[in-house]
Motif scaffolding. Structure first.
Motif, PDB file in Angstrom:
ATOM      1  N   ALA A   4       0.842  -1.196   0.000  1.00 38.46           N
ATOM      2  CA  ALA A   4       0.000   0.000   0.000  1.00 38.46           C
ATOM      3  C   ALA A   4       0.876   1.244   0.000  1.00 38.46           C
ATOM      4  O   ALA A   4       1.978   1.250   0.536  1.00 38.46           O
ATOM      5  N   ARG A   5       0.386   2.283  -0.598  1.00 42.21           N
ATOM      6  CA  ARG A   5       1.074   3.562  -0.650  1.00 42.21           C
ATOM      7  C   ARG A   5       0.166   4.609  -0.017  1.00 42.21           C
ATOM      8  O   ARG A   5      -1.044   4.575  -0.196  1.00 42.21           O
ATOM      9  N   TYR A   6       0.770   5.543   0.701  1.00 45.62           N
ATOM     10  CA  TYR A   6      -0.002   6.594   1.339  1.00 45.62           C
ATOM     11  C   TYR A   6       0.528   7.943   0.886  1.00 45.62           C
ATOM     12  O   TYR A   6       1.633   8.328   1.239  1.00 45.62           O
ATOM     13  N   TRP A   7      -0.251   8.629   0.085  1.00 45.54           N
ATOM     14  CA  TRP A   7       0.099   9.945  -0.432  1.00 45.54           C
ATOM     15  C   TRP A   7      -0.861  10.968   0.160  1.00 45.54           C
ATOM     16  O   TRP A   7      -1.995  10.653   0.496  1.00 45.54           O
ATOM     17  N   VAL A   8      -0.407  12.205   0.241  1.00 44.92           N
ATOM     18  CA  VAL A   8      -1.264  13.310   0.663  1.00 44.92           C
ATOM     19  C   VAL A   8      -1.267  14.343  -0.452  1.00 44.92           C
ATOM     20  O   VAL A   8      -0.245  14.600  -1.078  1.00 44.92           O
ATOM     21  N   TYR A   9      -2.440  14.890  -0.712  1.00 43.42           N
ATOM     22  CA  TYR A   9      -2.573  15.970  -1.688  1.00 43.42           C
ATOM     23  C   TYR A   9      -2.797  17.256  -0.900  1.00 43.42           C
ATOM     24  O   TYR A   9      -3.858  17.453  -0.336  1.00 43.42           O
ATOM     25  N   ASN A  10      -1.769  18.089  -0.833  1.00 43.26           N
ATOM     26  CA  ASN A  10      -1.832  19.318  -0.056  1.00 43.26           C
ATOM     27  C   ASN A  10      -2.004  20.487  -1.009  1.00 43.26           C
ATOM     28  O   ASN A  10      -1.032  21.067  -1.488  1.00 43.26           O
ATOM     29  N   ASN A  11      -3.241  20.837  -1.300  1.00 48.90           N
ATOM     30  CA  ASN A  11      -3.491  21.931  -2.227  1.00 48.90           C
ATOM     31  C   ASN A  11      -3.305  23.291  -1.573  1.00 48.90           C
ATOM     32  O   ASN A  11      -3.196  24.295  -2.256  1.00 48.90           O
ATOM     33  N   LYS A  12      -3.220  23.320  -0.253  1.00 50.83           N
ATOM     34  CA  LYS A  12      -2.969  24.571   0.468  1.00 50.83           C
ATOM     35  C   LYS A  12      -1.648  25.189  -0.001  1.00 50.83           C
ATOM     36  O   LYS A  12      -1.518  26.407  -0.079  1.00 50.83           O
ATOM     37  N   VAL A  13      -0.675  24.330  -0.358  1.00 52.37           N
ATOM     38  CA  VAL A  13       0.627  24.800  -0.841  1.00 52.37           C
ATOM     39  C   VAL A  13       0.448  25.721  -2.035  1.00 52.37           C
ATOM     40  O   VAL A  13       1.091  26.759  -2.144  1.00 52.37           O
ATOM     41  N   GLY A  38       4.430   9.926  -0.585  1.00 54.51           N
ATOM     42  CA  GLY A  38       4.501  11.015  -1.536  1.00 54.51           C
ATOM     43  C   GLY A  38       3.617  12.175  -1.140  1.00 54.51           C
ATOM     44  O   GLY A  38       2.765  12.075  -0.259  1.00 54.51           O
ATOM     45  N   MET A  39       3.844  13.295  -1.799  1.00 52.25           N
ATOM     46  CA  MET A  39       3.088  14.523  -1.565  1.00 52.25           C
ATOM     47  C   MET A  39       2.809  15.140  -2.918  1.00 52.25           C
ATOM     48  O   MET A  39       3.653  15.101  -3.818  1.00 52.25           O
ATOM     49  N   SER A  40       1.633  15.710  -3.063  1.00 45.38           N
ATOM     50  CA  SER A  40       1.298  16.372  -4.321  1.00 45.38           C
ATOM     51  C   SER A  40       0.312  17.494  -4.050  1.00 45.38           C
ATOM     52  O   SER A  40      -0.361  17.512  -3.032  1.00 45.38           O
ATOM     53  N   SER A  41       0.252  18.429  -4.975  1.00 43.53           N
ATOM     54  CA  SER A  41      -0.766  19.473  -4.979  1.00 43.53           C
ATOM     55  C   SER A  41      -1.492  19.332  -6.304  1.00 43.53           C
ATOM     56  O   SER A  41      -0.857  19.191  -7.343  1.00 43.53           O
ATOM     57  N   TRP A  42      -2.788  19.347  -6.297  1.00 45.23           N
ATOM     58  CA  TRP A  42      -3.496  19.093  -7.552  1.00 45.23           C
ATOM     59  C   TRP A  42      -3.690  20.350  -8.386  1.00 45.23           C
ATOM     60  O   TRP A  42      -4.096  20.278  -9.523  1.00 45.23           O
ATOM     61  N   THR A  43      -3.377  21.501  -7.868  1.00 49.74           N
ATOM     62  CA  THR A  43      -3.470  22.728  -8.664  1.00 49.74           C
ATOM     63  C   THR A  43      -2.066  23.132  -9.084  1.00 49.74           C
ATOM     64  O   THR A  43      -1.318  23.700  -8.297  1.00 49.74           O
TER      65      THR A  43
END
Length: 172
Positions: A4-13, A38-43
């Motif tokens: 399993a992989r656990y990523w967070v999408y932090n769009n606040k960034v 991992g970490m990502s921002s969707w915008t």
């Protein structure tokens, strides 16, 4: 489950924060400290409600751009470069952890490296989402820790290559 992989999408960034140091922290130390894969921002780029071209100063901080379009290729923002630096911070810690694991497998004492990582994980250096003080302290933290991690990686690499397993003696 397994694998399993656990990523967070932090769009606040990308949508709320003006402080590039916050983006670096989130993509680097925060991701490592919280054992995220991992970490990502969707915008990445959003023209809706953006304040316009980079040189426009009438509404600083409202841009939802991490890079601006350009005929020669995307123009990175300070925030985008901070994200890249955060990813580099995370990669360096990962490289140190790989070397620690190898040393442990060979029975070599790793307490120096383990203690170093434990100290970093305890430090409370999360920058503010908005600019407004403390940036110099946080900047110095990033520079110092990157230099320390690189030194630890090089030291672990040397120890791993010089502390070879003893050769078995052949009895006559």
């Amino acid at each position: 489950g397994k694998g399993a992989r656990y990523w967070v999408y932090n769009n606040k960034v990308s949508t709320e924060c003006r402080n590039p140091a916050y983006a670096r922290y989130i993509y680097g130390y925060y991701t490592w400290k919280n054992k995220l894969d991992g970490m990502s921002s969707w915008t990445f780029q959003n023209t809706q409600n953006a304040s316009g071209l980079p040189m426009m100063t009438d509404a600083p901080g409202r841009d939802l751009y991490l890079a601006y379009p350009d005929p020669q290729g995307p123009l990175a923002t300070l925030k985008w470069e901070a994200i890249r630096e955060g990813i580099d911070d995370h990669k360096l810690i990962y490289q140190l952890m790989k070397r620690i694991k190898k040393l442990k497998q060979r029975g070599i004492d790793t307490s120096r490296y383990d203690n170093f990582l434990a100290e970093i994980s305890k430090e409370q250096n999360e920058p503010s989402c908005q600019s407004g003080g403390g940036e110099e302290r946080v900047s110095q933290f990033f520079i110092q820790k990157r230099d320390n991690i690189i030194s630890m990686i090089l030291d672990a690499e040397r120890r791993g290559s010089s502390d070879m397993k003893p050769v078995q003696q052949i009895s006559h």
